[in-house]
Write an enzyme that holds these catalytic residues in place. Structure first.
Site, PDB file in Angstrom:
ATOM      1  N   ASP A 124       0.852  -1.050  -0.027  1.00 42.75           N
ATOM      2  CA  ASP A 124       0.102  -0.001   0.067  1.00 42.75           C
ATOM      3  C   ASP A 124       0.952   1.173  -0.024  1.00 42.75           C
ATOM      4  O   ASP A 124       1.610   1.530   0.829  1.00 42.75           O
ATOM      5  CB  ASP A 124      -1.036  -0.068   1.204  1.00 42.75           C
ATOM      6  CG  ASP A 124      -1.747   1.239   1.547  1.00 42.75           C
ATOM      7  OD1 ASP A 124      -1.721   2.118   0.745  1.00 42.75           O
ATOM      8  OD2 ASP A 124      -2.461   1.210   2.321  1.00 42.75           O
ATOM      9  N   TYR A 182       0.360   0.471  14.928  1.00 39.85           N
ATOM     10  CA  TYR A 182      -0.363   0.198  13.813  1.00 39.85           C
ATOM     11  C   TYR A 182      -0.383   1.287  12.726  1.00 39.85           C
ATOM     12  O   TYR A 182      -0.485   2.330  12.834  1.00 39.85           O
ATOM     13  CB  TYR A 182      -1.905   0.136  14.324  1.00 39.85           C
ATOM     14  CG  TYR A 182      -2.888  -0.087  13.134  1.00 39.85           C
ATOM     15  CD1 TYR A 182      -3.293  -1.145  12.827  1.00 39.85           C
ATOM     16  CD2 TYR A 182      -3.678   1.100  12.628  1.00 39.85           C
ATOM     17  CE1 TYR A 182      -4.059  -1.373  11.706  1.00 39.85           C
ATOM     18  CE2 TYR A 182      -4.494   1.096  11.640  1.00 39.85           C
ATOM     19  CZ  TYR A 182      -4.740  -0.355  11.198  1.00 39.85           C
ATOM     20  OH  TYR A 182      -5.528  -0.652  10.173  1.00 39.85           O
ATOM     21  N   LYS A 210      -3.300  -2.909   8.198  1.00 38.38           N
ATOM     22  CA  LYS A 210      -3.276  -4.210   8.328  1.00 38.38           C
ATOM     23  C   LYS A 210      -2.218  -4.820   7.356  1.00 38.38           C
ATOM     24  O   LYS A 210      -1.916  -4.375   6.267  1.00 38.38           O
ATOM     25  CB  LYS A 210      -4.680  -4.830   7.991  1.00 38.38           C
ATOM     26  CG  LYS A 210      -5.293  -5.956   9.026  1.00 38.38           C
ATOM     27  CD  LYS A 210      -4.819  -5.834  10.277  1.00 38.38           C
ATOM     28  CE  LYS A 210      -5.607  -6.832  11.159  1.00 38.38           C
ATOM     29  NZ  LYS A 210      -5.210  -6.754  12.739  1.00 38.38           N
TER      30      LYS A 210
END
Ligand code: 13P
Ligand code: 13P
Ligand code: MG
Ligand code: MG
Length: 371
Positions: A12, A234, A237
């Protein structure tokens, strides 16, 4: 027989808008970079696509797995796409490029990677599965069913070449250990591990030596990179990908796709913090919109012919998967109605790497002892 390597590497590097899709300029940039590598005979062939906000590079070459040259090519391609993403101010530009400089192997640097070196059979059908808004353990159930469940895969019962089953390489991603288990002999032990999908993930599946058509070779591989373990917090994902070989000693193409007719619950979705159904979709439909999802899986089929990728065929672009999509939407409605409550929201230990601990820290001093 010459060996061929198929490398599926994804990252990503910026969402358009938010975390929903890949901007076409990123796909164009990646195509140009890989075309150049093909012209220079580094790659045999390639296909670039986007699933959700993840840019996917599917490549064939003769340099084996973990080739520095191929990993560097992928890294540089993601860097070029990141530069475009920054110009367009796409969301989270460069999100998965977690290290400043390439250092020999792309593993542990953010991008997800599934690659296998194989002996190309007389006919070599292969499926590239690409998921968005979920984690590597989302592949456990379908990969298990493809290679170990006779109620899914008729060939396990009626094709003698598969009667000795398959071997599963399972990784404990917390302890960084791996174990090889044989199905059907150790089927129950195997399930004891892989049912705990946030910790034990299937990394590879091998044919047995007695399988006459794929003798001991790797037949499936899944990316198992854990972003938060690399970044320490984080940032998104670990949207996984996998390569699965079909036919001639392996499950048939339809047996490889069959588990996805059941939209099983996976973790990910909004802010990587929710359980939801995995919806099989075409590339055209691989846009994560509702609550940044629901989690999706796309499947591109190819015949590999002397290294050439003959395809792709967009395998879930088929009304046969409409019912699965409808079921997924029904489950999505049901799960969403729980709002911030478990089990829609992930259990606390899995929220540890999200922004939730910051909220809990704020409340720390307000707690009093109960008499
Ligand atoms: P913001 O911090 O932009 O709200 O993003 C949250 C998010 O999407 C996590 O990946
Ligand atoms: P990605 O991991 O696909 O970037 O999604 C992150 C997210 O926070 C979605 O809500
Ligand atoms: Mg994203
Ligand atoms: Mg993603």
């Amino acid at each position: 027989m010459d060996k061929i390597t198929i490398s599926l590497i994804k990252a990503d590097v910026g969402g358009w808008p938010g975390h929903s899709t890949v901007h076409p300029d990123l796909i164009e940039t990646a195509k140009e970079a890989l075309q150049k590598a093909k012209d220079e005979h580094i790659l045999e062939d390639f296909h670039v696509t986007g699933v959700g906000d993840d840019l996917q590079l599917i490549m064939t070459h003769r340099k084996g797995v973990d080739s520095e040259e191929i990993h560097k090519l992928a890294w540089n391609t993601f860097e070029k796409a990141t530069a475009v993403a920054k110009e367009l101010k796409l969301y989270g530009a460069g999100q998965d490029l977690l290290k400043d400089a390439f250092s020999g192997n792309i593993r542990g640097m953010g991008p997800g990677i599934a690659e296998m070196e194989i002996t190309e059979r007389k006919s070599e059908p292969i499926v590239a599965f690409m998921m968005d808004k979920t984690e590597p353990g989302a592949f456990n159930l379908p990969i298990y069913r493809i290679f170990a469940d006779p109620f899914n895969t008729a060939g396990l019962v009626i094709d003698p070449s598969m009667h000795d089953g398959f071997k599963f390489e399972v990784w404990d991603i917390m302890e960084h250990k791996k174990v090889i288990m044989h199905s059907p002999k150790e089927m129950y032990d195997l399930l004891a591990l892989i049912g705990a999908k946030s910790r034990y993930v299937i990394k590879r599946v091998y044919a047995t030596e007695s399988n006459p058509k794929v003798k001991g070779e790797v037949v499936a591989v899944v990316s198992t990179e854990k972003l938060y373990q690399i970044a320490g917090e984080y940032i998104g994902k670990d949207d996984p990908v996998a390569l699965v070989r079909a036919q001639s000693g392996c499950p048939a193409l339809g047996e490889v796709l069959e588990p996805f007719a059941f939209p099983h619950l996976v973790s990910g979705w909004m802010r990587g913090s929710h359980n939801g159904p995995l919806m099989p979709v075409s590339i055209k439909q691989a846009h994560c919109t509702r609550f940044d999802g629901p989690p999706r899986v796309a499947a591109l089929g190819f015949q590999v012919a002397n290294g050439r990728l003959v395809g792709p065929v967009d395998l879930f672009d088929d009304p046969a998967f409409d019912r699965a999509r409808e079921t997924a939407q029904y489950i999505a409605d049901y799960m969403r109605r729980h709002g911030p409550f478990e089990p829609h929201r992930l259990p606390l230990e899995e929220m540890e790497y999200t922004t939730l601990p910051k909220v809990l820290t704020k409340l720390k001093d307000r707690f009093e002892k109960i008499q």
